[in-house]
Design a protein around this motif. Structure first.
Motif, mmCIF file in Angstrom:
data_model
loop_
_atom_site.group_PDB
_atom_site.id
_atom_site.type_symbol
_atom_site.label_atom_id
_atom_site.label_comp_id
_atom_site.label_asym_id
_atom_site.label_seq_id
_atom_site.Cartn_x
_atom_site.Cartn_y
_atom_site.Cartn_z
ATOM 1 N N LEU A 185 0.897 -1.225 0.151
ATOM 2 C CA LEU A 185 -0.054 -0.169 -0.049
ATOM 3 C C LEU A 185 0.856 1.232 0.035
ATOM 4 O O LEU A 185 1.607 1.593 0.730
ATOM 5 N N TRP A 186 0.595 2.182 -1.045
ATOM 6 C CA TRP A 186 1.427 3.361 -1.129
ATOM 7 C C TRP A 186 0.579 4.495 -0.556
ATOM 8 O O TRP A 186 -0.723 4.722 -1.103
ATOM 9 N N VAL A 187 1.046 5.157 0.388
ATOM 10 C CA VAL A 187 0.126 6.302 1.279
ATOM 11 C C VAL A 187 1.189 7.634 1.264
ATOM 12 O O VAL A 187 2.346 7.511 1.203
ATOM 13 N N ASN A 188 0.447 8.758 1.317
ATOM 14 C CA ASN A 188 0.978 9.980 1.515
ATOM 15 C C ASN A 188 1.093 10.421 3.128
ATOM 16 O O ASN A 188 0.791 9.547 3.944
ATOM 17 N N GLY A 206 3.975 -10.148 10.733
ATOM 18 C CA GLY A 206 3.617 -10.609 9.380
ATOM 19 C C GLY A 206 3.264 -9.188 8.370
ATOM 20 O O GLY A 206 2.931 -9.458 7.153
ATOM 21 N N GLY A 207 3.738 -8.222 8.953
ATOM 22 C CA GLY A 207 3.959 -6.880 7.951
ATOM 23 C C GLY A 207 5.079 -6.293 8.392
ATOM 24 O O GLY A 207 6.182 -6.508 8.832
ATOM 25 N N ARG A 208 5.185 -5.195 7.101
ATOM 26 C CA ARG A 208 6.506 -4.210 7.551
ATOM 27 C C ARG A 208 6.268 -2.834 6.960
ATOM 28 O O ARG A 208 5.530 -2.680 6.044
ATOM 29 N N ARG A 225 0.651 -7.446 6.427
ATOM 30 C CA ARG A 225 -0.102 -7.039 7.575
ATOM 31 C C ARG A 225 -0.329 -5.492 7.744
ATOM 32 O O ARG A 225 -1.203 -4.933 8.042
ATOM 33 N N ALA A 226 0.761 -4.736 7.343
ATOM 34 C CA ALA A 226 0.726 -3.324 7.696
ATOM 35 C C ALA A 226 -0.165 -2.681 6.734
ATOM 36 O O ALA A 226 -0.851 -1.703 7.250
ATOM 37 N N ALA A 227 -0.165 -3.201 5.459
ATOM 38 C CA ALA A 227 -1.111 -2.912 4.606
ATOM 39 C C ALA A 227 -2.798 -3.139 4.837
ATOM 40 O O ALA A 227 -3.429 -2.235 4.883
ATOM 41 N N ASN A 228 -2.813 -4.299 5.404
ATOM 42 C CA ASN A 228 -4.064 -4.721 5.769
ATOM 43 C C ASN A 228 -4.778 -3.997 6.932
ATOM 44 O O ASN A 228 -5.833 -3.583 6.951
ATOM 45 N N GLU A 229 -3.924 -3.742 7.823
ATOM 46 C CA GLU A 229 -4.382 -2.912 9.106
ATOM 47 C C GLU A 229 -4.633 -1.497 8.681
ATOM 48 O O GLU A 229 -5.579 -0.687 9.331
ATOM 49 N N ALA A 230 -3.930 -0.875 7.673
ATOM 50 C CA ALA A 230 -4.178 0.312 7.182
ATOM 51 C C ALA A 230 -5.590 0.451 6.387
ATOM 52 O O ALA A 230 -6.476 1.189 6.794
ATOM 53 N N TRP A 231 -5.863 -0.247 5.725
ATOM 54 C CA TRP A 231 -7.338 -0.539 4.924
ATOM 55 C C TRP A 231 -8.311 -0.583 6.088
ATOM 56 O O TRP A 231 -9.461 0.053 5.825
ATOM 57 N N GLY A 232 -8.128 -1.156 7.352
ATOM 58 C CA GLY A 232 -8.990 -1.039 8.263
ATOM 59 C C GLY A 232 -9.456 0.080 8.703
ATOM 60 O O GLY A 232 -10.496 0.321 9.330
ATOM 61 N N HIS A 233 -8.648 1.044 8.497
ATOM 62 C CA HIS A 233 -8.783 2.426 9.314
ATOM 63 C C HIS A 233 -9.314 3.430 8.111
ATOM 64 O O HIS A 233 -9.729 4.545 8.481
ATOM 65 N N ILE A 234 -9.417 2.803 6.964
ATOM 66 C CA ILE A 234 -9.887 3.828 5.881
ATOM 67 C C ILE A 234 -11.326 3.610 5.733
ATOM 68 O O ILE A 234 -11.525 2.374 5.449
ATOM 69 N N PRO A 235 -12.219 4.492 5.570
ATOM 70 C CA PRO A 235 -13.589 4.274 5.455
ATOM 71 C C PRO A 235 -13.994 3.412 4.459
ATOM 72 O O PRO A 235 -13.661 3.332 3.130
ATOM 73 N N ALA A 236 -14.523 2.481 4.892
ATOM 74 C CA ALA A 236 -15.024 1.397 3.758
ATOM 75 C C ALA A 236 -16.374 1.648 3.057
ATOM 76 O O ALA A 236 -17.402 2.309 3.399
ATOM 77 N N PRO A 237 -16.399 1.078 1.860
ATOM 78 C CA PRO A 237 -17.764 1.397 1.137
ATOM 79 C C PRO A 237 -18.951 0.742 1.647
ATOM 80 O O PRO A 237 -18.831 -0.153 2.387
#
Length: 340
Positions: A185-188, A206-208, A225-237
């Motif tokens: 996941l690429w984030v600003n 399990g992540g970096r 896992r770091a990307a997965n956890e980030a998606w969990g905090h981004i507003p879901a559709p």
């Protein structure tokens, strides 16, 4: 099955003609579905080059379909005999093939991506950034911009992008862009602040969190896992957005001849499929695999692979052993080139 005709024409053989023919195919299939297969001879397709995949009768002119099943094959006159009043589809010499089933995709994710920043096939970092810039120009300040599809292996040099590059084109927004393989996941910088990720943040198991070698600050790339956890905090559709995503993705799939999919997503996506299935509006057949996160609940319910019907059926369990080659997260016997 009547999904045989999802792509009964040769796409764009004549400018505009294929789309008109496909529209007619969809109209007939929608009508048949609404009738519930109750009429004898739901559809007859004639004057085509129909490939049956049967070595004993590999190619025929016509096919009759009843109750969602093929009941007759042969020449046009013979198949039409005794079936007066049945809806007729004239293939006008075009080819028809059995509907194809994609054995691994993320249908809802693809549908959502049609509403997001599309970074597929970008050939350089600058091209990817221009697409983000264009989307940011129409976004509200503070709005999340999400997207998918970037592949650094297509860029020169093939380096991971950074948060600062995104900061330069979307300074007023929070940006999260998934790689093509969905393992990075690429984030600003604004997204990192919102996620609470900084130099002192520990890597999740399990992540970096990729870091600057000199400062230890996050570069803007989150793996596994770091990307997965980030998606969990981004507003879901929401449910309606998920529904629209299924329909948009299915429309595209059907236009390419895909009439069934093995979907590898999660519980929210399965709920979207179920909503359309209950209405009799699911456009294609779905074999829905379960994610690891839903396994315990599925076991507690006594759910088993194969549960469902011909339109929506529970599949298997999708697990990851390690990571992916594209994002350099897969375990290897030797170090990755240029990344010891």
């Amino acid at each position: 099955q009547y999904t045989l005709f999802a792509r009964a024409v040769q796409q764009r053989q004549i400018a505009g003609r294929a789309e008109r023919d496909y529209t007619e195919v969809k109209r007939v299939l929608t009508w048949m579905r609404a009738r519930g297969g109750s009429m004898s001879g739901d559809l007859i397709a004639v004057n085509g080059a129909i490939h049956t995949m049967d070595a004993a009768q590999p190619r025929v002119e016509a096919v009759a379909i009843e109750g969602g099943r093929i009941v007759a094959l042969g020449d046009s006159a013979d198949v039409r005999a005794g079936r007066r009043g049945t809806p007729l589809l004239d293939l006008a010499g075009h080819a028809a093939v059995p509907g194809l089933t994609d054995a691994h995709l993320h249908l809802v994710m693809y549908g959502l991506s049609l509403q997001q920043v599309d970074l597929r096939a970008t050939r350089s970092l600058s091209e990817a950034l221009e697409r983000v810039r264009a989307r940011a120009a129409t976004a509200r300040p503070g709005e999340w911009l999400t997207g998918r599809g970037w592949d650094r292996n297509l860029w020169s040099p093939p380096d991971f992008p950074t948060r600062r590059a995104l900061d330069s084109v979307a300074p007023a927004n929070l940006v999260a862009l998934s790689s093509k393989d969905e393992h990075a996941l690429w984030v600003n910088s604004a997204a990192l602040r919102a996620l609470g990720v900084g130099a002192a943040t520990a890597d999740p198991e399990g992540g970096r969190i990729v870091r600057d070698a000199g400062t230890g600050e996050p570069t803007g790339i989150l793996l596994e896992r770091a990307a997965n956890e980030a998606w969990g905090h981004i507003p879901a559709p929401g449910p309606q957005e998920m529904r629209r995503a299924v329909l948009a993705a299915a429309e595209r799939a059907l236009s390419l001849g895909l009439t069934g999919v093995h979907d590898c997503e999660g519980g929210a996506e399965l709920a979207a499929f179920m909503g359309l299935w209950r209405e009799g509006a699911l456009p294609l057949r779905v074999y829905a695999h379960l994610a690891r996160e839903g396994l315990d609940a599925a076991v507690a319910l006594g759910l088993r692979s194969g549960f469902g019907d011909e339109w929506l059926r529970v599949g298997h369990l999708k697990l990851f052993a390690d990571g992916s080659l594209g994002s350099r997260t897969a375990d290897m016997l030797e170090p990755y080139e240029g990344d010891p």
